[in-house]
Every structure is written in structure tokens, then in C-alpha cells.
Design a protein around this motif. Structure first.
Motif, PDB file in Angstrom:
ATOM      1  N   LYS A  71      -5.170  -3.761  30.875  1.00 59.09           N
ATOM      2  CA  LYS A  71      -5.211  -2.349  30.515  1.00 59.09           C
ATOM      3  C   LYS A  71      -5.583  -2.232  29.041  1.00 59.09           C
ATOM      4  CE  LYS A  71      -3.635  -1.350  34.591  1.00 59.09           C
ATOM      5  NZ  LYS A  71      -4.607  -1.765  35.556  1.00 59.09           N
ATOM      6  N   GLY A  73      -5.830  -1.370  25.370  1.00 53.88           N
ATOM      7  CA  GLY A  73      -4.798  -0.911  24.445  1.00 53.88           C
ATOM      8  C   GLY A  73      -3.400  -1.398  24.776  1.00 53.88           C
ATOM      9  N   GLN A  74      -3.211  -1.979  25.961  1.00 54.12           N
ATOM     10  CA  GLN A  74      -1.896  -2.450  26.374  1.00 54.12           C
ATOM     11  C   GLN A  74      -1.867  -3.944  26.648  1.00 54.12           C
ATOM     12  OE1 GLN A  74      -0.471  -0.094  29.671  1.00 54.12           O
ATOM     13  NE2 GLN A  74      -1.374   1.747  28.820  1.00 54.12           N
ATOM     14  N   GLY A  77      -1.161  -6.556  32.189  1.00 50.82           N
ATOM     15  CA  GLY A  77      -0.121  -5.837  32.916  1.00 50.82           C
ATOM     16  C   GLY A  77       0.806  -6.729  33.725  1.00 50.82           C
TER      17      GLY A  77
END
Length: 149
Positions: A71, A73-74, A77
Motif C-alpha cells: 500500500k 505510503g504504508q 500490508g
């Protein structure tokens, strides 16, 4: 005192290694870990997120060209449940055994120390793979990049 692997690589969470298709091999051990992490049966994980290439199971890419679990910016996951090939980056056979491969990886991955000599990288990489239990043996269902000579 930092581990030798920390001197040659420090992940910047940029996601460059999560982009592209066909490289994320899921071994039987990886599938068990990933399924447990996601709270699904292994068969469900295969159906939802994977595809077969011969006998090897691989993770699909999304429409954006990244691993379906990445994901923007993240990051990852499924970080805690991710496959061995992901856990091993950038300590792949090519980068460990071939200085030219490492030079190309340095251009691609901002986390690889540009000053790291190939011999130091190779030594740190072999040690990291052994310590983390990431070396593979079965080319029929594990990532070839984790099978060292």
C-alpha cells in the motif's frame, strides 16, 4: 553494535522491491505463515492472492504493478506474514554471488549502502540468510534467489 547486515542495508520502505510481477514466490512454509497472518485457510489465500507458474506459487500484482499487499505510503500490508523472498531482500543469490548484480541493485534500491564492498555485502548477506532461516533448498517450490551455491 549493529549487525553486519545493517552496515550494508537499511530498508527505506520505498517499495521498489514490491513493484513488478512474477518475483514473489510463496513456498509451502510461506503460505502457512501468510494464511495464519491473514486469518484465512491456505486455500483461500491461494484463491484470493496467488497464481501458479508451473509448480511455484506466486503473489499477484495489483493494477498499479505492485504486490497486492503493498500500500503506497504504508508499505507491506502483511509485513509479519510476508514470504521468505521478501524477508531476504536484498540478500539474493545474484547480489551475493555477482558484483555486477549488486551494482545494479544499488542503483535500484536506496537502502543498499553505496559504499559497501561486494565482499562485505556477500558475507553479511550469507550470514543474514543463515541466521534468519531464509536459505532455500527446493527449487521446485521455493525462490531460486534464496538457493546459494
Amino acid at each position: 553494535m549493529p549487525a553486519a547486515s545493517d552496515k550494508v542495508f537499511n530498508c527505506r520502505m520505498c517499495g521498489h522491491c514490491c513493484e513488478g510481477s512474477g518475483g514473489i514466490v510463496v513456498s509451502p512454509t510461506d503460505l502457512t505463515r501468510l494464511a495464519a497472518h491473514l486469518g484465512h485457510a491456505p486455500e483461500t489465500v491461494v484463491e484470493l492472492y496467488c497464481y501458479h507458474v508451473g509448480d511455484k506459487l506466486k503473489i499477484r500484482s495489483g493494477d498499479d504493478g505492485y504486490c497486492v499487499f503493498f500500500k503506497q505510503g504504508q508499505g507491506c500490508g502483511v509485513h509479519e506474514g510476508k514470504p521468505a523472498i521478501c524477508r531476504a531482500w536484498p540478500f539474493f543469490r545474484g547480489n551475493i554471488e555477482d558484483p555486477a548484480s549488486l551494482a545494479m541493485a544499488k542503483e535500484f534500491c536506496p537502502g543498499i549502502n553505496l559504499e559497501a564492498r561486494h565482499a562485505d555485502f556477500a558475507q553479511a548477506g550469507r550470514s543474514y540468510l543463515r541466521q534468519k532461516g531464509l536459505l532455500a533448498k527446493d527449487s521446485s517450490c521455493e525462490a531460486n534467489a534464496l538457493i546459494l551455491k
